[in-house]
Design a protein around this motif. Structure first.
Motif, PDB file in Angstrom:
ATOM      1  N   LEU A   1      -7.267   0.533 -26.029  1.00  0.00           N
ATOM      2  CA  LEU A   1      -6.811   0.201 -25.251  1.00  0.00           C
ATOM      3  C   LEU A   1      -7.420  -0.761 -25.032  1.00  0.00           C
ATOM      4  N   SER A   2      -8.320  -1.205 -25.412  1.00  0.00           N
ATOM      5  CA  SER A   2      -9.703  -2.829 -25.500  1.00  0.00           C
ATOM      6  C   SER A   2      -8.389  -3.817 -25.678  1.00  0.00           C
ATOM      7  N   GLY A   3      -7.188  -3.695 -26.085  1.00  0.00           N
ATOM      8  CA  GLY A   3      -6.450  -4.711 -26.111  1.00  0.00           C
ATOM      9  C   GLY A   3      -7.420  -5.957 -27.047  1.00  0.00           C
ATOM     10  N   GLU A   4      -7.941  -5.810 -27.614  1.00  0.00           N
ATOM     11  CA  GLU A   4      -8.589  -6.162 -29.003  1.00  0.00           C
ATOM     12  C   GLU A   4      -7.497  -6.417 -29.770  1.00  0.00           C
ATOM     13  N   SER A   5      -7.153  -7.591 -31.060  1.00  0.00           N
ATOM     14  CA  SER A   5      -6.457  -7.727 -31.954  1.00  0.00           C
ATOM     15  C   SER A   5      -6.938  -6.356 -32.752  1.00  0.00           C
ATOM     16  N   TRP A   6      -6.123  -5.277 -32.678  1.00  0.00           N
ATOM     17  CA  TRP A   6      -7.015  -3.946 -33.760  1.00  0.00           C
ATOM     18  C   TRP A   6      -4.967  -3.665 -34.533  1.00  0.00           C
ATOM     19  N   GLY A   7      -4.939  -4.175 -36.369  1.00  0.00           N
ATOM     20  CA  GLY A   7      -3.729  -3.644 -36.541  1.00  0.00           C
ATOM     21  C   GLY A   7      -3.768  -2.637 -36.689  1.00  0.00           C
ATOM     22  N   ALA A   8      -2.549  -1.974 -37.333  1.00  0.00           N
ATOM     23  CA  ALA A   8      -2.552  -0.579 -38.548  1.00  0.00           C
ATOM     24  C   ALA A   8      -3.576  -0.488 -39.413  1.00  0.00           C
ATOM     25  N   ALA A   9      -3.226  -1.674 -40.115  1.00  0.00           N
ATOM     26  CA  ALA A   9      -3.984  -1.921 -41.015  1.00  0.00           C
ATOM     27  C   ALA A   9      -5.758  -2.264 -41.341  1.00  0.00           C
ATOM     28  N   ASP A  10      -6.455  -2.336 -39.515  1.00  0.00           N
ATOM     29  CA  ASP A  10      -7.332  -2.063 -40.174  1.00  0.00           C
ATOM     30  C   ASP A  10      -8.027  -0.975 -39.281  1.00  0.00           C
ATOM     31  N   ALA A  11      -7.337  -0.185 -38.206  1.00  0.00           N
ATOM     32  CA  ALA A  11      -6.995   1.496 -38.435  1.00  0.00           C
ATOM     33  C   ALA A  11      -7.397   1.838 -39.200  1.00  0.00           C
ATOM     34  N   VAL A  12      -6.416   1.347 -40.815  1.00  0.00           N
ATOM     35  CA  VAL A  12      -6.343   2.286 -41.628  1.00  0.00           C
ATOM     36  C   VAL A  12      -7.776   2.166 -42.487  1.00  0.00           C
ATOM     37  N   ILE A  13      -8.005   1.182 -42.576  1.00  0.00           N
ATOM     38  CA  ILE A  13      -9.350   0.530 -43.258  1.00  0.00           C
ATOM     39  C   ILE A  13     -10.430   1.251 -42.422  1.00  0.00           C
ATOM     40  N   PHE A  14     -10.851   1.413 -41.016  1.00  0.00           N
ATOM     41  CA  PHE A  14     -11.971   1.460 -40.327  1.00  0.00           C
ATOM     42  C   PHE A  14     -12.220   2.940 -40.762  1.00  0.00           C
ATOM     43  N   CYS A  15     -10.304   3.647 -40.796  1.00  0.00           N
ATOM     44  CA  CYS A  15     -10.582   5.504 -40.833  1.00  0.00           C
ATOM     45  C   CYS A  15     -10.673   6.261 -42.308  1.00  0.00           C
TER      46      CYS A  15
END
Lengths: 539, 235
Positions: free
Chosen positions: A436-450
């Motif tokens: 929602l924030s509109g920051e650059s947050w790609g699928a790879a980032d999301a996976v790494i985070f999770c």
């Protein structure tokens, strides 16, 4: 009175000396060298009891400094420097807080005539010292020491805020006489109506709450009502002194101390025995409750298909479901509330929200600490210890290596699943916010985070259970007895804090976490198999 | 089968409680272990069961001329304060216990039959152990060794908490089982010891000593035992 005083001090000194020896004998290396016969060394104990008395006097002075310094002086200085207040305003604020805390709150929270206390029980009930004599002696001692120990602290902090030294003396005198008047009032209420006000928890906590609000809320804007002129003038000082003196006379001539002591020294009074009260609270938190099951639920059936340790654990987790799901629910509520708060921030101020999102992206290591507290491992271990292992560990078969290992594996699996629930919620919440924030947050980032969050959750599941099996830190009262348990736990937390300082590459960090979780899990299985036969015991 | 205790020593805080216990217990007998409060009866049991480590010495089980160290699993221990997990029902605990000791149990009996042996009421079997009385918990503990039949059975003050009917039942039960086991039974109730036991052993001043069998049923039995227990205090 002098004789009574001597007797009381002697017993207090001796029991202090005994306590000192008890704790010395508990020390890791030194303690082993002190034999139990040390308790019989009367001469040594006499010396020690002198040491105890000296320590007590020093402590009395120090606590006054600590109280005035931490509770009043530092907050005033902090605010004073922040919004630049003059020294005299700071002194006014200091007096204002002192009035609220020591004069108002203290009148309710530290009343000694009607305070439940072990000392009273020991001297009056066990040793049959007449209540009047005990009370008059201890009250005199207390009054004098209260005044004397407050004077230096009052003078020091007063003069630091630019007040003359005599202010400190007068303040200590005022406080002592005022509190004497409060004691008399409490005693009078008890005498007249049979009410022990300080046992009315509602009243006491309301007074404490109001007092603290009155003390600190005006401090924030630096708003001072109290003027030193209001306190240090002849009518006020004289008034308090006369009131206090009359009260002291009332207290000294009061005849019904036997009743006053009886009222607060019932042997089952939880306030009398803090240790027991805390033990009961700790046990209650994790104990099985019988009445919550109907006969139908206890019939064999749902678990019949399982056997051995799987059977045992299935029943354990099912019977303690409420105990285990309620902390999970609490964590979910907190995550939900934080999520909602973040959404609200987004609606109200997009700039702040962007800052927040930025922080979330860069602060992955912070979750090392967060996930430690998200794990319900410690609570589960306590519940398992108290309700299950405490009794079963008395049986030889339960202590066999293979039994411990299979039990450990089943428990680890169940704990990991439970911990993954809030972990998944955190993943979801953070990812939604970042999208929602509109920051650059790609699928790879999301996976790494999770992956990092889930691995951390596993890591702490293993960690808490492993610590329990290797150190078995709990005593039958559920307090932590093993110093190594505390030390290792602190070291893990410290590593977390250090990791927070490094703004490392998230991908790197994820790898490290996943690897350490996997290594920890394997190592734990091996080590538990090897060592738990010796370490996993009731101590 | 024999249980051989060889020079068992144990001190707590420099105070020697067991000062070299040497004794041989034989299969097929019920031994009464008699001692005053604090004599070390429970300490000796705890040393045997592995609950606490002995300072020196050892316990061995001899079968057909072969002596092997006593293993934890060869012991059935009934504690004076019965300790069972509160969150299980009696039925569940027994089922769990049977699962764990599968390999040691002879085939044939069901859980219900086991409960019948100790006369455990039908409706109590499916209640949480938390609500059981002292006597009921003790019965469950007894059931454990009836199920797994360990060679050595230690009973720490067991019958004191039973009512007369249950005590009689348990006594019968012990007599029936004794052929295959070594049963040691600690108590400070003289009557019980004289009544149930085949041999009496006195633990005093940290050593074990046997009471001659003929004393057991002589009229001066009580006086003699008391004299023995008192005497040795002033050695």
């Amino acid at each position: 009175m002098i004789r009574t005083l001597k007797a009381i001090l002697e017993v207090r000194g001796m029991s202090g000396a005994n306590r000192l020896m008890f704790y010395v004998r508990k020390l890791p290396v030194l303690g082993k060298r002190v034999p139990a016969s040390v308790y019989a060394e009367t001469a040594l104990k006499q010396t020690l009891s002198v040491v105890v008395h000296i320590l007590k006097v020093l402590m009395a002075f120090l606590t006054k400094f600590a109280y005035l310094g931490i509770m009043i002086y530092l907050p005033v200085k902090f605010i004073g420097n922040d919004i630049t207040l003059s020294l005299s305003v700071q002194y006014q604020l200091y007096l204002q807080i002192l009035l609220c805390l020591s004069f108002l709150v203290g009148a309710f929270s530290s009343v000694i005539i009607l305070e439940p206390k072990r000392d009273k029980y020991i001297f009056v009930k066990l040793m049959r010292l007449p209540a009047e004599r005990y009370m008059r002696t201890t009250l005199t001692l207390r009054g004098v020491s209260f005044l004397v120990t407050f004077i230096p602290a009052m003078m020091v902090f007063g003069s630091l805020l630019g007040a003359p030294l005599w202010h400190g003396v007068v303040l200590a005198l005022l406080l002592t006489f005022w509190r004497a008047a409060c004691e008399a009032l409490h005693l009078w209420i008890f005498d007249r109506y049979g009410i022990v006000v300080i046992k009315k928890t509602g009243v006491v906590w309301t007074a404490i709450g109001i007092g603290y609000l009155l003390a600190y809320i005006p401090l924030l804007p630096g708003f001072a009502v109290v003027d030193s002129g209001m306190l240090f003038n002849l009518p006020v000082v004289l008034g308090v002194m006369v009131l206090g003196t009359l009260s002291a006379v009332y207290i000294a001539r009061y005849a019904g101390y036997q009743n006053a002591v009886d009222a607060v020294t019932k042997i089952d009074d939880p306030l009398l025995d803090m240790g027991r009260m805390m033990k009961e609270a700790r046990v209650k938190e994790v104990a099985t409750q019988e009445q919550q099951y109907t006969a139908e639920q206890l019939k064999p059936g749902p678990f019949e298909g399982k056997s051995g340790y799987a059977y045992l654990n299935a029943i354990f987790f099912s019977r303690h479901r409420r105990l285990l799901t309620s902390p999970i629910q609490r964590r979910l509520v907190i995550i939900g509330a934080l999520f909602a708060a973040a959404l609200l921030t987004m609606l109200l101020s997009h700039a702040t929200f962007t800052k927040l999102a930025h922080y979330l992206i860069s602060a992955l290591p912070t979750f090392l600490i967060v996930m430690n507290y998200t794990s319900i491992g410690e609570r589960l271990c306590k519940a398992m210890f108290y309700n299950c292992d405490l009794s079963l560990l008395r049986y030889g078969f339960y202590r066999e290596q293979s039994a411990i290992l299979s039990n450990f594996r089943i428990r680890l699996l169940r704990l990991s699943v439970l911990n993954l629930i809030p972990a998944a919620a955190i993943c979801l919440a953070v990812n939604v916010l970042l999208l929602l924030s509109g920051e650059s947050w790609g699928a790879a980032d999301a996976v790494i985070f999770c992956v990092t969050i889930l691995a951390l959750s596993l890591f702490f599941s293993v960690h808490h259970l492993f610590m329990y099996y290797i150190f078995q830190p709990y005593s039958t009262e559920l307090n932590v007895k093993n110093p190594f348990f505390t030390i290792v736990n602190s070291v893990v937390l410290a590593i977390g804090f250090i990791a927070m300082q490094f703004r490392s590459e998230p991908g790197m960090f994820a790898w490290v976490v996943v690897l350490s979780a996997a290594v920890y899990m394997l190592a734990a299985l091996v080590l538990v198999y090897k060592f738990s036969g010796r370490t996993f015991r009731v101590k | 089968m024999e249980l051989i205790l060889d020079n068992i020593r144990k001190s707590f805080d420099g105070r020697e409680v067991l000062k070299g216990i040497d004794f041989t217990f034989e299969q097929g007998k019920i031994y009464g272990l008699l001692g005053r409060n604090g004599a070390g009866k429970t300490s000796l049991f705890n040393c045997l069961s592995g609950e606490i480590r002995m300072d020196s010495g050892g316990a061995f089980l001899r079968r057909d001329e072969v002596s092997l160290p006593l293993l934890e699993e060869e012991i059935g221990y009934v504690f004076s304060l019965p300790i069972l997990p509160d969150f299980l029902t009696g039925y569940e605990f027994v089922k769990f216990y049977m699962d764990i000791n599968k390999d040691k149990i002879g085939p044939g009996r069901t859980i219900e039959e086991y409960f019948d042996i100790i006369r455990f009421e039908e409706e109590d079997r499916h209640r949480l152990i938390k609500g059981y009385s002292h006597g009921m918990k003790n019965k469950i503990q007894m059931l454990c060794f009836i199920i797994s039949r360990p060679p050595l059975i230690l009973l720490d003050e067991p019958l004191t908490s039973f009512d007369v009917v249950v005590a009689l039942e348990i006594k019968k039960l012990l007599r029936e089982m004794k052929q295959d086991h070594i049963i040691i039974f600690s108590t400070h109730i003289l009557q019980l010891a004289a009544d149930l036991c085949d041999e009496l052993v006195i633990l005093n001043n940290g050593t074990l000593r046997e009471i001659p069998a003929e004393t057991l049923h002589s009229p001066e039995f009580e006086e003699q035992i008391i004299a023995l227990l008192k005497d040795e205090d002033h050695d």
